[in-house]
Design an enzyme around this catalytic site. Sequence first.
Site, PDB file in Angstrom:
ATOM      1  N   ASP A 132       0.849  -1.189   0.000  1.00  0.00           N
ATOM      2  CA  ASP A 132       0.000   0.000   0.000  1.00  0.00           C
ATOM      3  C   ASP A 132       0.892   1.250   0.000  1.00  0.00           C
ATOM      4  O   ASP A 132       2.076   1.169   0.346  1.00  0.00           O
ATOM      5  CB  ASP A 132      -0.884  -0.059   1.254  1.00  0.00           C
TER       6      ASP A 132
ATOM      7  N   ASP B  78      -0.354   5.031   0.861  1.00  0.00           N
ATOM      8  CA  ASP B  78      -0.651   6.002   1.923  1.00  0.00           C
ATOM      9  C   ASP B  78      -0.630   5.312   3.287  1.00  0.00           C
ATOM     10  O   ASP B  78      -1.341   4.338   3.511  1.00  0.00           O
ATOM     11  CB  ASP B  78      -2.027   6.645   1.685  1.00  0.00           C
TER      12      ASP B  78
HETATM   13 MG    MG Z   1      -3.057   3.003   3.432  1.00  0.00          MG
END
Ligand code: MG
Length: 268
Positions: free
Chosen positions: A15, A17
């Site tokens: 991922d 963010d």
């Molecule tokens: Mg995230």
Amino acid sequence: MADPFLSSYGAFLVDIDGVLVRGAEPIPGAAEAVAALAAEGRVLLLSNNSTRSRAQHAARLSSLGFPIAADQVLPSSYATAAYLLDEQGPLTAWMIGEQGLRDELEAAGHSIASSPDRAEALVVGMDRAIDYGALTAALVALERGARFVATNEDGTFPVPGGVLPGGGAMVGALRGMGFAPDVVIGKPSPIAYRIALRELGAEANDVVMIGDRLETDIAGGIATGLDTALVLTGISTFADVDRSGIRPTWVADDLAALTRGGARRLRS
Ligand SMILES: [Mg+2]
């Protein structure tokens, strides 16, 4: 001795963010950690952030110190365009969303409708300029039978010092008008993981999903048969693991610790 985390996998879904960056701030040690992952296997960044195209994500990450190529990023903008092309072929869409979503829809061969009443699909992602007019146009598309396609339903995303409204806030506005998405593409939807495995050319049992959010990154990974790793630099805390009952395979303070022997195994 081989690192028990790194040596377990041939490919890594990561991922963005809350794992690599918070807003425009790189998380300390994350760039070196991505290099360590890339030395062990393939790396694909799987992000629900639909505001950017693959190329825009790669350019931004490169400017923040992560040397990432466009084909190493799989944002929900790209996944949504790819899914619609797989399922229905090129179509005419109306959208709530930003330029990156429009770019990916058009790159996949879809077209943007000249007016909302002509749209076959209403594609909804995060839009930092959404207003009453945009909601009205979306309502017209839905009333005329457009398929409601959500890029993701993340309620919030992490930035330095707090959180901001995510794509789920836009979807929620349409829910408030009485419409639920016909399909959601981003994590935890299995669609996102299926497209990611196809891009990697990998089997689920050779892949680990690394993320900061239990209900999306980790829950979706578990449902797809992947091992999962939670890092504590974003939304979810260690206390949330017990509270939620969503139990990742591994947990570490941050991505750097995960790749440097600091991964704690929670399940086999
Ligand atoms: Mg995230």
